[in-house]
Design a protein around this motif. Structure first.
Motif, PDB file in Angstrom:
ATOM      1  N   LEU A 282       0.860  -1.181   0.000  1.00 52.60           N
ATOM      2  CA  LEU A 282       0.000   0.000   0.000  1.00 52.60           C
ATOM      3  C   LEU A 282       0.895   1.229   0.000  1.00 52.60           C
ATOM      4  N   LEU A 283       0.761   2.023  -1.042  1.00 47.86           N
ATOM      5  CA  LEU A 283       1.539   3.252  -1.162  1.00 47.86           C
ATOM      6  C   LEU A 283       0.642   4.419  -0.748  1.00 47.86           C
ATOM      7  N   LEU A 284       1.058   5.139   0.263  1.00 47.66           N
ATOM      8  CA  LEU A 284       0.276   6.247   0.803  1.00 47.66           C
ATOM      9  C   LEU A 284       0.875   7.556   0.305  1.00 47.66           C
ATOM     10  N   VAL A 285       0.085   8.287  -0.463  1.00 51.61           N
ATOM     11  CA  VAL A 285       0.564   9.528  -1.078  1.00 51.61           C
ATOM     12  C   VAL A 285      -0.209  10.705  -0.493  1.00 51.61           C
ATOM     13  N   ARG A 286       0.519  11.650   0.062  1.00 55.10           N
ATOM     14  CA  ARG A 286      -0.144  12.885   0.510  1.00 55.10           C
ATOM     15  C   ARG A 286      -0.462  13.736  -0.717  1.00 55.10           C
ATOM     16  N   HIS A 287      -1.558  14.461  -0.658  1.00 56.30           N
ATOM     17  CA  HIS A 287      -1.904  15.353  -1.767  1.00 56.30           C
ATOM     18  C   HIS A 287      -0.839  16.416  -1.966  1.00 56.30           C
ATOM     19  N   GLY A 288      -0.859  17.038  -3.129  1.00 56.48           N
ATOM     20  CA  GLY A 288       0.095  18.086  -3.452  1.00 56.48           C
ATOM     21  C   GLY A 288      -0.218  19.397  -2.736  1.00 56.48           C
ATOM     22  N   GLN A 289       0.656  20.343  -2.939  1.00 56.63           N
ATOM     23  CA  GLN A 289       0.512  21.652  -2.299  1.00 56.63           C
ATOM     24  C   GLN A 289      -0.768  22.359  -2.737  1.00 56.63           C
ATOM     25  N   THR A 290      -1.318  23.117  -1.816  1.00 62.37           N
ATOM     26  CA  THR A 290      -2.471  23.974  -2.077  1.00 62.37           C
ATOM     27  C   THR A 290      -2.075  25.405  -1.721  1.00 62.37           C
ATOM     28  N   PRO A 291      -2.913  26.386  -2.015  1.00 61.09           N
ATOM     29  CA  PRO A 291      -2.568  27.761  -1.642  1.00 61.09           C
ATOM     30  C   PRO A 291      -2.453  27.986  -0.134  1.00 61.09           C
ATOM     31  N   THR A 292      -2.972  27.055   0.684  1.00 62.74           N
ATOM     32  CA  THR A 292      -2.938  27.262   2.137  1.00 62.74           C
ATOM     33  C   THR A 292      -2.047  26.263   2.867  1.00 62.74           C
ATOM     34  N   THR A 293      -1.316  25.421   2.139  1.00 59.69           N
ATOM     35  CA  THR A 293      -0.468  24.420   2.788  1.00 59.69           C
ATOM     36  C   THR A 293       0.526  25.083   3.739  1.00 59.69           C
ATOM     37  N   GLY A 294       0.534  24.625   4.979  1.00 63.96           N
ATOM     38  CA  GLY A 294       1.456  25.136   5.982  1.00 63.96           C
ATOM     39  C   GLY A 294       0.998  26.370   6.713  1.00 63.96           C
ATOM     40  N   THR A 295      -0.165  26.918   6.339  1.00 66.31           N
ATOM     41  CA  THR A 295      -0.637  28.144   6.991  1.00 66.31           C
ATOM     42  C   THR A 295      -2.026  27.999   7.607  1.00 66.31           C
ATOM     43  N   VAL A 296      -2.837  27.091   7.058  1.00 70.61           N
ATOM     44  CA  VAL A 296      -4.228  26.944   7.500  1.00 70.61           C
ATOM     45  C   VAL A 296      -4.516  25.469   7.745  1.00 70.61           C
ATOM     46  N   LEU A 297      -5.435  25.209   8.690  1.00 72.72           N
ATOM     47  CA  LEU A 297      -5.893  23.851   8.952  1.00 72.72           C
ATOM     48  C   LEU A 297      -7.188  23.648   8.163  1.00 72.72           C
ATOM     49  N   PRO A 298      -7.118  23.135   6.926  1.00 78.84           N
ATOM     50  CA  PRO A 298      -8.303  23.104   6.070  1.00 78.84           C
ATOM     51  C   PRO A 298      -9.322  22.049   6.453  1.00 78.84           C
ATOM     52  N   GLY A 299      -8.861  20.910   6.961  1.00 81.09           N
ATOM     53  CA  GLY A 299      -9.792  19.867   7.383  1.00 81.09           C
ATOM     54  C   GLY A 299     -10.697  19.388   6.270  1.00 81.09           C
ATOM     55  N   LEU A 300     -11.980  19.290   6.569  1.00 80.21           N
ATOM     56  CA  LEU A 300     -12.950  18.754   5.626  1.00 80.21           C
ATOM     57  C   LEU A 300     -13.620  19.829   4.779  1.00 80.21           C
ATOM     58  N   ALA A 301     -13.188  21.065   4.898  1.00 80.63           N
ATOM     59  CA  ALA A 301     -13.813  22.143   4.127  1.00 80.63           C
ATOM     60  C   ALA A 301     -13.672  21.877   2.637  1.00 80.63           C
ATOM     61  N   PRO A 302     -14.764  21.964   1.890  1.00 79.63           N
ATOM     62  CA  PRO A 302     -14.687  21.713   0.441  1.00 79.63           C
ATOM     63  C   PRO A 302     -14.124  22.916  -0.297  1.00 79.63           C
ATOM     64  N   GLY A 303     -13.754  22.689  -1.558  1.00 81.71           N
ATOM     65  CA  GLY A 303     -13.370  23.789  -2.427  1.00 81.71           C
ATOM     66  C   GLY A 303     -11.908  24.165  -2.414  1.00 81.71           C
ATOM     67  N   LEU A 304     -11.067  23.369  -1.724  1.00 80.43           N
ATOM     68  CA  LEU A 304      -9.636  23.677  -1.708  1.00 80.43           C
ATOM     69  C   LEU A 304      -8.950  22.836  -2.784  1.00 80.43           C
ATOM     70  N   HIS A 305      -8.364  23.505  -3.768  1.00 80.86           N
ATOM     71  CA  HIS A 305      -7.761  22.825  -4.907  1.00 80.86           C
ATOM     72  C   HIS A 305      -6.248  22.932  -4.860  1.00 80.86           C
ATOM     73  N   LEU A 306      -5.580  22.140  -5.688  1.00 82.07           N
ATOM     74  CA  LEU A 306      -4.135  22.207  -5.780  1.00 82.07           C
ATOM     75  C   LEU A 306      -3.694  23.554  -6.349  1.00 82.07           C
ATOM     76  N   SER A 307      -2.545  24.010  -5.885  1.00 80.99           N
ATOM     77  CA  SER A 307      -1.912  25.181  -6.487  1.00 80.99           C
ATOM     78  C   SER A 307      -1.205  24.741  -7.767  1.00 80.99           C
ATOM     79  N   ASP A 308      -0.652  25.692  -8.507  1.00 82.98           N
ATOM     80  CA  ASP A 308       0.109  25.347  -9.706  1.00 82.98           C
ATOM     81  C   ASP A 308       1.268  24.413  -9.343  1.00 82.98           C
ATOM     82  N   GLY A 309       1.933  24.718  -8.236  1.00 86.15           N
ATOM     83  CA  GLY A 309       3.022  23.858  -7.785  1.00 86.15           C
ATOM     84  C   GLY A 309       2.534  22.482  -7.400  1.00 86.15           C
ATOM     85  N   GLY A 310       1.347  22.415  -6.806  1.00 90.37           N
ATOM     86  CA  GLY A 310       0.781  21.129  -6.428  1.00 90.37           C
ATOM     87  C   GLY A 310       0.456  20.264  -7.626  1.00 90.37           C
ATOM     88  N   ARG A 311       0.019  20.893  -8.711  1.00 92.57           N
ATOM     89  CA  ARG A 311      -0.269  20.135  -9.936  1.00 92.57           C
ATOM     90  C   ARG A 311       1.011  19.572 -10.559  1.00 92.57           C
TER      91      ARG A 311
END
Length: 219
Positions: free
Chosen positions: A17-46
């Motif tokens: 089982l390979l566990l992959v964390r999602h890519g960077q988002t505009p709030t990575t490292g600054t906000v605790l997004p949790g289950l809030a919808p609508g948070l997409h990958l940033s350009d760097g995350g893509r």
């Protein structure tokens, strides 16, 4: 009569089982997004999602599963395109439910007295109106056990979030939940757990962002 040599017992198949964390988002490292919808990958995350897809394409992947949240699903899509497999949504891979803390700035949360419990005694903490770390770990571990049972002897990629992956790795290592914050899981990193029926899981890789994955094989 000629004596026959008893055959060696069959080796149970291992499941990776390979566990992959999602890519960077505009709030990575600054906000605790949790289950809030609508948070997409940033350009760097893509870009990260494409790179990890190219690494995963070297493996004989049997199944791809993702947290329902957009940032995880978007990370999984390039891997699906590279392997020709579909992405299966699995609620068990979702982020921890941070309850009333959802969407809060990490800098503000760090000033709260409860933050010390989160960092040093997480097994005793439950997010206000949300999930406890122990519940999150039990959910994640149960999800992975179900997936390795369903794909015995195969290779499965699971796109999830930092805390659930850290909790799963800690459990596989036999490490107490209170120490799971010591495990680093970076955006689009790969961690690998090998499961064999009747045996304790083995952690083969943690937080890999550069190494080739071509040597990994389920047996």
């Amino acid at each position: 009569m000629t004596a026959t040599t008893p055959s060696a017992p069959a080796t149970p198949p291992s499941t990776l089982l390979l566990l992959v964390r999602h890519g960077q988002t505009p709030t990575t490292g600054t906000v605790l997004p949790g289950l809030a919808p609508g948070l997409h990958l940033s350009d760097g995350g893509r870009v990260q999602a494409q790179r990890v897809a190219e690494r995963l394409a070297a493996l004989p992947v049997d199944g791809i599963y993702s947290s329902p949240l957009e940032r995880a699903w978007e990370t999984a899509e390039p891997t699906a395109a590279c392997t020709g497999l579909k992405v299966n949504e699995h609620a068990g891979l979702i982020e921890c439910d941070f309850g009333a803390w959802t969407g809060a700035a990490l800098a503000e949360l760090a000033r709260l007295p409860q933050w010390q419990t989160v960092q040093h005694t997480p097994s005793a903490f439950r997010f206000p109106d949300g999930e406890s770390f122990a519940q999150m770990q039990a959910r994640m571990v149960g999800t992975l056990e179900g997936l390795y049972t369903a794909h015995a002897g195969g290779v499965v990629v699971c796109f999830s979030h930092a805390d659930p992956i850290k909790a799963a790795v800690a459990h596989a290592l036999g490490t107490h939940l209170d120490l799971f914050q010591r495990i680093l899981i970076s955006p689009c990193s790969v961690s690998v757990i090998s499961y064999v029926e009747g045996q304790a899981p083995a952690v083969l890789m943690v937080n890999s962002t550069l190494e080739s994955l071509s040597g990994l094989r389920a047996s």
